[in-house]
Write a protein that holds these residues in place. Structure first.
Motif, PDB file in Angstrom:
ATOM      1  N   GLN A 186       0.361 -43.597  17.623  1.00 55.42           N
ATOM      2  CA  GLN A 186       1.742 -44.038  17.792  1.00 55.42           C
ATOM      3  C   GLN A 186       1.799 -45.548  17.941  1.00 55.42           C
ATOM      4  OE1 GLN A 186       2.872 -41.698  21.188  1.00 55.42           O
ATOM      5  NE2 GLN A 186       3.760 -40.080  19.931  1.00 55.42           N
ATOM      6  N   ILE A 187       0.841 -46.121  18.674  1.00 51.18           N
ATOM      7  CA  ILE A 187       0.810 -47.569  18.872  1.00 51.18           C
ATOM      8  C   ILE A 187       0.514 -48.263  17.550  1.00 51.18           C
ATOM      9  CG2 ILE A 187      -0.469 -49.460  19.961  1.00 51.18           C
ATOM     10  CD1 ILE A 187      -0.797 -47.527  22.393  1.00 51.18           C
ATOM     11  N   VAL A 188      -0.499 -47.767  16.803  1.00 47.66           N
ATOM     12  CA  VAL A 188      -0.838 -48.349  15.508  1.00 47.66           C
ATOM     13  C   VAL A 188       0.370 -48.289  14.581  1.00 47.66           C
ATOM     14  CG1 VAL A 188      -2.224 -48.016  13.415  1.00 47.66           C
ATOM     15  CG2 VAL A 188      -3.305 -47.910  15.668  1.00 47.66           C
ATOM     16  N   ARG A 189       1.033 -47.146  14.544  1.00 47.05           N
ATOM     17  CA  ARG A 189       2.189 -46.975  13.671  1.00 47.05           C
ATOM     18  C   ARG A 189       3.309 -47.932  14.071  1.00 47.05           C
ATOM     19  NH1 ARG A 189       4.720 -41.238  13.469  1.00 47.05           N
ATOM     20  NH2 ARG A 189       5.467 -41.851  15.483  1.00 47.05           N
ATOM     21  N   ALA A 190       3.585 -48.041  15.363  1.00 43.25           N
ATOM     22  CA  ALA A 190       4.674 -48.896  15.826  1.00 43.25           C
ATOM     23  C   ALA A 190       4.411 -50.358  15.507  1.00 43.25           C
ATOM     24  CB  ALA A 190       4.882 -48.717  17.327  1.00 43.25           C
ATOM     25  N   VAL A 191       3.135 -50.774  15.569  1.00 43.75           N
ATOM     26  CA  VAL A 191       2.793 -52.164  15.324  1.00 43.75           C
ATOM     27  C   VAL A 191       2.712 -52.465  13.827  1.00 43.75           C
ATOM     28  CG1 VAL A 191       0.935 -53.864  15.586  1.00 43.75           C
ATOM     29  CG2 VAL A 191       1.627 -52.460  17.523  1.00 43.75           C
ATOM     30  N   SER A 192       2.142 -51.539  13.038  1.00 49.36           N
ATOM     31  CA  SER A 192       1.842 -51.862  11.648  1.00 49.36           C
ATOM     32  C   SER A 192       2.871 -51.382  10.640  1.00 49.36           C
ATOM     33  CB  SER A 192       0.472 -51.303  11.271  1.00 49.36           C
ATOM     34  OG  SER A 192       0.497 -49.895  11.309  1.00 49.36           O
ATOM     35  N   ALA A 193       3.705 -50.447  11.007  1.00 50.88           N
ATOM     36  CA  ALA A 193       4.623 -49.860  10.032  1.00 50.88           C
ATOM     37  C   ALA A 193       5.696 -50.866   9.617  1.00 50.88           C
ATOM     38  CB  ALA A 193       5.280 -48.607  10.606  1.00 50.88           C
ATOM     39  N   GLN A 194       5.807 -51.052   8.327  1.00 50.86           N
ATOM     40  CA  GLN A 194       6.875 -51.859   7.758  1.00 50.86           C
ATOM     41  C   GLN A 194       7.680 -50.915   6.882  1.00 50.86           C
ATOM     42  OE1 GLN A 194       5.096 -55.133   5.718  1.00 50.86           O
ATOM     43  NE2 GLN A 194       3.807 -55.648   7.444  1.00 50.86           N
ATOM     44  N   ARG A 195       8.711 -50.393   7.432  1.00 50.76           N
ATOM     45  CA  ARG A 195       9.496 -49.376   6.734  1.00 50.76           C
ATOM     46  C   ARG A 195      10.231 -49.951   5.531  1.00 50.76           C
ATOM     47  NH1 ARG A 195       8.930 -49.122  11.861  1.00 50.76           N
ATOM     48  NH2 ARG A 195       8.554 -47.174  12.949  1.00 50.76           N
ATOM     49  N   ASP A 196      10.401 -49.116   4.528  1.00 48.65           N
ATOM     50  CA  ASP A 196      11.201 -49.485   3.364  1.00 48.65           C
ATOM     51  C   ASP A 196      12.362 -48.497   3.329  1.00 48.65           C
ATOM     52  OD1 ASP A 196      12.344 -49.686   0.771  1.00 48.65           O
ATOM     53  OD2 ASP A 196      10.480 -50.571   0.025  1.00 48.65           O
ATOM     54  N   ALA A 197      13.472 -48.903   3.926  1.00 45.48           N
ATOM     55  CA  ALA A 197      14.623 -48.009   4.085  1.00 45.48           C
ATOM     56  C   ALA A 197      15.167 -47.530   2.744  1.00 45.48           C
ATOM     57  CB  ALA A 197      15.715 -48.709   4.887  1.00 45.48           C
ATOM     58  N   VAL A 198      15.151 -48.387   1.749  1.00 47.75           N
ATOM     59  CA  VAL A 198      15.697 -48.016   0.440  1.00 47.75           C
ATOM     60  C   VAL A 198      14.849 -46.926  -0.195  1.00 47.75           C
ATOM     61  CG1 VAL A 198      16.157 -48.845  -1.907  1.00 47.75           C
ATOM     62  CG2 VAL A 198      16.848 -50.229   0.071  1.00 47.75           C
ATOM     63  N   LYS A 199      13.539 -47.148  -0.284  1.00 46.68           N
ATOM     64  CA  LYS A 199      12.666 -46.152  -0.905  1.00 46.68           C
ATOM     65  C   LYS A 199      12.641 -44.865  -0.098  1.00 46.68           C
ATOM     66  CE  LYS A 199       9.895 -49.281  -3.582  1.00 46.68           C
ATOM     67  NZ  LYS A 199       8.690 -50.086  -3.632  1.00 46.68           N
ATOM     68  N   SER A 200      12.649 -44.981   1.216  1.00 47.75           N
ATOM     69  CA  SER A 200      12.685 -43.783   2.060  1.00 47.75           C
ATOM     70  C   SER A 200      13.935 -42.965   1.738  1.00 47.75           C
ATOM     71  CB  SER A 200      12.676 -44.180   3.538  1.00 47.75           C
ATOM     72  OG  SER A 200      12.788 -43.049   4.357  1.00 47.75           O
ATOM     73  N   HIS A 201      15.075 -43.628   1.683  1.00 51.51           N
ATOM     74  CA  HIS A 201      16.328 -42.948   1.378  1.00 51.51           C
ATOM     75  C   HIS A 201      16.301 -42.310  -0.014  1.00 51.51           C
ATOM     76  CE1 HIS A 201      20.540 -41.959   1.216  1.00 51.51           C
ATOM     77  NE2 HIS A 201      20.660 -42.645   0.099  1.00 51.51           N
ATOM     78  N   VAL A 202      15.788 -43.025  -0.988  1.00 51.86           N
ATOM     79  CA  VAL A 202      15.731 -42.505  -2.362  1.00 51.86           C
ATOM     80  C   VAL A 202      14.880 -41.237  -2.400  1.00 51.86           C
ATOM     81  CG1 VAL A 202      14.857 -42.953  -4.694  1.00 51.86           C
ATOM     82  CG2 VAL A 202      16.214 -44.692  -3.505  1.00 51.86           C
ATOM     83  N   TRP A 203      13.702 -41.260  -1.780  1.00 52.88           N
ATOM     84  CA  TRP A 203      12.839 -40.081  -1.816  1.00 52.88           C
ATOM     85  C   TRP A 203      13.470 -38.905  -1.068  1.00 52.88           C
ATOM     86  CZ3 TRP A 203       9.954 -39.757  -5.692  1.00 52.88           C
ATOM     87  CH2 TRP A 203       9.248 -40.851  -6.187  1.00 52.88           C
ATOM     88  N   PHE A 204      14.110 -39.168   0.080  1.00 55.81           N
ATOM     89  CA  PHE A 204      14.794 -38.078   0.797  1.00 55.81           C
ATOM     90  C   PHE A 204      15.947 -37.522  -0.054  1.00 55.81           C
ATOM     91  CE2 PHE A 204      13.340 -39.928   5.078  1.00 55.81           C
ATOM     92  CZ  PHE A 204      12.338 -38.991   5.227  1.00 55.81           C
ATOM     93  N   GLN A 205      16.678 -38.399  -0.703  1.00 53.88           N
ATOM     94  CA  GLN A 205      17.802 -37.982  -1.552  1.00 53.88           C
ATOM     95  C   GLN A 205      17.308 -37.094  -2.701  1.00 53.88           C
ATOM     96  OE1 GLN A 205      20.902 -38.905  -0.698  1.00 53.88           O
ATOM     97  NE2 GLN A 205      21.878 -37.824  -2.362  1.00 53.88           N
ATOM     98  N   LEU A 206      16.220 -37.514  -3.340  1.00 50.97           N
ATOM     99  CA  LEU A 206      15.661 -36.728  -4.439  1.00 50.97           C
ATOM    100  C   LEU A 206      15.159 -35.373  -3.953  1.00 50.97           C
ATOM    101  CD1 LEU A 206      13.816 -39.605  -6.283  1.00 50.97           C
ATOM    102  CD2 LEU A 206      15.707 -38.241  -7.211  1.00 50.97           C
ATOM    103  N   ALA A 207      14.504 -35.367  -2.801  1.00 49.37           N
ATOM    104  CA  ALA A 207      14.006 -34.102  -2.252  1.00 49.37           C
ATOM    105  C   ALA A 207      15.166 -33.160  -1.957  1.00 49.37           C
ATOM    106  CB  ALA A 207      13.190 -34.364  -0.986  1.00 49.37           C
ATOM    107  N   ALA A 208      16.262 -33.703  -1.452  1.00 50.77           N
ATOM    108  CA  ALA A 208      17.443 -32.873  -1.185  1.00 50.77           C
ATOM    109  C   ALA A 208      17.996 -32.309  -2.491  1.00 50.77           C
ATOM    110  CB  ALA A 208      18.513 -33.704  -0.463  1.00 50.77           C
TER     111      ALA A 208
END
Length: 176
Positions: free
Chosen positions: A107-129
């Motif tokens: 959780q600590i590694v993820r919180a420090v290193s994660a650089q989210r890409d909101a656009v791509k995340s949304h696109v993939w969730f939208q396609l999966a739906a």
């Protein structure tokens, strides 16, 4: 005062022991998952989207012998064949969720290193739906609600040409 210290010591000991047990269970889980990869590799190489998805999940995401880059590549192959579960997993990865049940250290590694890409995340969730994945519509709605107007435009453009959208783990977390 002394009984309070004993209680704190007992709690600390219990947490330490549970951490060791958790590490042992995680290590065994990693070994089992890694040993299952060979079951799916031939079909995945032939282009079977379910086998590609399963292989991607078995490579994902943290621990000894795991490669989130490799996982993302297999998931991408599957997702580009309209496979909803793989599209959902890519949505999770681009949302910065590199482990389903992370240990406290992860959780600590993820919180420090994660650089989210909101656009791509949304696109993939939208396609999966769109492809019937059960939890994706809710996740697509949630990620869509958080997009800025500029990000919404970028998401619409990406959706229009999604088959050419790359999916690379190092885009989210940098070279590792």
């Amino acid at each position: 005062m002394r009984s309070g210290w004993n209680c704190a010591g007992a709690i600390a000991a219990a947490l330490l022991i549970s951490g060791c047990v958790g590490a042992s269970v995680s290590g065994a889980t990693y070994a089992v998952r890694a040993s299952q990869r060979g079951d799916f590799e031939p079909a995945a190489e032939r282009g079977d989207p379910d086998a590609q998805y399963r292989l991607g999940v078995l490579y994902c995401c943290m621990g000894p012998g795991f490669s989130t880059q490799t996982a993302t590549e297999w998931l991408c192959r599957s997702a580009h064949q309209d496979y909803g579960p793989a599209q959902f997993e890519l949505g999770r990865i681009y949302a910065g969720e590199i482990a389903r049940t992370p240990t406290p250290g992860q959780q600590i590694v993820r919180a420090v290193s994660a650089q989210r890409d909101a656009v791509k995340s949304h696109v993939w969730f939208q396609l999966a739906a769109t492809h019937g994945h059960e939890r994706s519509a809710e996740r697509a709605a949630a990620t869509g609600a958080d997009l800025t107007e500029q990000e919404r435009s970028a998401a619409e453009a990406a959706l229009a040409d999604w088959r050419n959208m790359p999916c690379r783990y190092d885009e989210v977390f940098g070279e590792r």
